[in-house]
Design a protein around this motif. Sequence first.
Motif, PDB file in Angstrom:
ATOM      1  N   ASP A 121       1.201  -0.913   0.291  1.00 24.03           N
ATOM      2  CA  ASP A 121      -0.101  -0.333   0.157  1.00 24.03           C
ATOM      3  C   ASP A 121       1.089   1.484  -0.386  1.00 24.03           C
ATOM      4  N   LYS A 173      -0.230  -4.715   4.873  1.00 21.83           N
ATOM      5  CA  LYS A 173      -0.454  -5.849   4.323  1.00 21.83           C
ATOM      6  C   LYS A 173       0.913  -5.739   3.593  1.00 21.83           C
ATOM      7  N   ILE A 174       1.193  -7.120   2.799  1.00 17.71           N
ATOM      8  CA  ILE A 174       2.404  -6.679   2.103  1.00 17.71           C
ATOM      9  C   ILE A 174       1.544  -8.379   0.982  1.00 17.71           C
ATOM     10  N   ASP A 175       2.549  -8.301  -0.169  1.00 12.37           N
ATOM     11  CA  ASP A 175       1.931  -9.433  -1.138  1.00 12.37           C
ATOM     12  C   ASP A 175       3.361  -9.591  -1.692  1.00 12.37           C
ATOM     13  N   ILE A 223      -3.983  -5.571  -1.299  1.00 15.37           N
ATOM     14  CA  ILE A 223      -3.398  -5.123  -0.108  1.00 15.37           C
ATOM     15  C   ILE A 223      -3.232  -3.190  -0.216  1.00 15.37           C
TER      16      ILE A 223
END
Length: 312
Positions: free
Chosen positions: A256, A287-289, A283
């Motif tokens: 983000d 949060k992280i992907d 995301i």
Amino acid sequence: MKKMQTPNVVKHFSMTALAAGFVFAFLPITADASEFGSEKLSDGTEHEEHVELLQELLVEEEYLEDESINGVFDETTEEAVTVFQEDASLLIDGIAGPQTLGALSVLEKDDENVLVEYLQEDLKSFGYYGGSIDGIFGPLTEDAVKGFQSDAGIHADGLAGPATYSAMMNFTAPQPETTVESEPANEAASEDATETTEEATASAETTSESTSSAPEGTTISMEATAYTAYCNGCSGITATGIDLRNDPHANVVAVDPNIIPLGSRVYVEGYGEAIAGDTGGAINGHKIDLHMATKDEALNFGRQQVNVTILN
């Protein structure tokens, strides 16, 4: 994330009420969650019995029509899972993993299945459950659920349903308070304290030398998931123009931008140094992907809580 629509998918409830702490009375569940195995159900899953159970749960909650129960994890089933995840404020990936299946089933006291094991692991990671990971929803698990619900500001009824799993998505466990020792009351104590301080300083210098390679910067606790450049509808090109299909082993993360600016170098616990080079519809916030080379690696990673250090 594109908006999925299909005549066989029916939205059942609004998360406005969930966010306010209300609990929905689910219809009787005909599918038995104890029958699910440990695998995540997604497009291409061949376990017909498990997919049928998932579809029955979705029918009970009015996300599928009866005629859609066919034991095949097809596009209609994936869309139904995605809409349910969106309504329940869960991770939106179209994959029926432990959190999605648990939210659909609404776990409660006396349940015994693999989904309870995952619930116990989550509660233990937050510091609410101290028992064994045995898959038995007994008094200890119920108390842990109620304790979590109370601290998360939702109705503490001991039922692990959509509201509980949604709260787990962004919950940060309370940090223990630190105590400060008072100054020595006499000269002798003061001398002892001085010697102790000198020893501590020497120890700190040694520790500093041994950890000089540790990343420096702002560290944030984040919920991590994983993705690949070969998902359905993916181009393989990130939001900043990185071609992940041309470099499948590149350490790139989706973030983000309001939390981590695009283009930042970050260090992700258990993943290594990476570039914040992508974004995602799900995301948001902490949060992280994480980009993985293969779909299997992404599925095996699942969802974890990690420390992310922003290097620049």
